[in-house]
Each structure stands twice: as C-alpha cells, then as structure tokens.
Design an enzyme around this catalytic site. Structure first.
Site: not given
Ligand code: NI
Length: 133
Positions: A32, A78-79, A123, A38, A13, A40
């Site tokens: 961010c 996901d992904h 997160e 980036h 995100h 998570h």
């Molecule tokens: Ni983040």
C-alpha cells in the site's frame, strides 16, 4: 428509522507517513506504500436516522440525500488520487478509516432532516469501515 443511500466511486491512494523513513513506511504499509499508489472501487453507504415526517412519510428525501453525497463527496473523489487531488484529504493518510471520518465531516452539517447516523466505506469485498461520529 434508518435510511441508507449507497454510492460508488473509484479512487487511488498511497499509504505513506511523511515523518517516517522509506524503510519504516514499507515495513508498516507494504504494498500500500507503492510510490505511485493503487486504486480501489469503493462502495459508500450513508445512513441517516430520524423520525418519519407525518406530512411526507419521509425521514429524509433520498433524492436530497443522493444530491448531498454526490456534491460534497463523490464529485470530489471519483477518479481522483486521494493524496493529491482532494482538498479535504490534504495532510491525512488516506486509509479507509480516515476517508470515512473525512466523509462524515463533509456532510454531517448538510443533512436537512434527521441526523447523520453512520458512514460505511467498503474498500474491498472483505473489508469495510464504519464511522458513527
Ligand atoms: Ni489501498
């Protein structure tokens, strides 16, 4: 009685407010706001509250709860890049707060027995976000 199902997913995100200047985005979101995002490794915990059905002994069949979470959330995120790839995240800054609310809205009306009680999203190891509707 509370019943919780845990699922995990990986997603990327970028925290960015389109209506702000690049300077303000950088000031508020810092790293961010990195232009290419980036990632998570998220942990999601969905909790259903209800009475125990005397015939089954269940509040909710956890196989069913797992299927609902995977179909309406995990398969879609996901992904993926939450800013671009996920229909139900369009127009939303994908903070963990907003992701938790969006996940709630994805499944709240899909729970067959009991009621959705909370959506908890980890997160990082040290930060989690919980939405109770
Ligand atoms: Ni983040």
């Amino acid at each position: 009685m509370l019943v919780t199902r845990r699922e995990t997913f990986s997603a990327s995100h970028r925290l960015h407010n389109e209506s702000w200047s690049d300077e303000k985005n950088n000031e508020i979101f810092g790293k961010c706001n990195n232009p290419h995002g980036h990632g998570h490794n998220y942990i999601l915990e969905v909790t259903v509250a209800g009475e125990i059905d005397p015939d089954t002994g269940y509040v909710i069949d956890t196989k069913m709860l797992k299927w609902i979470i995977r179909k309406y959330i995990i398969e879609k995120v996901d992904h993926k890049h939450l800013n671009f790839d996920v229909d139900f995240m369009q127009g939303v800054i994908p903070t963990a707060e907003n992701i938790a609310v969006a996940f709630w809205n994805q499944i709240a009306d899909k729970i067959p027995t009991g009621k959705l009680y909370s959506v908890k999203l980890y997160e990082t190891e040290n930060n989690y976000f919980e939405y109770k509707g």
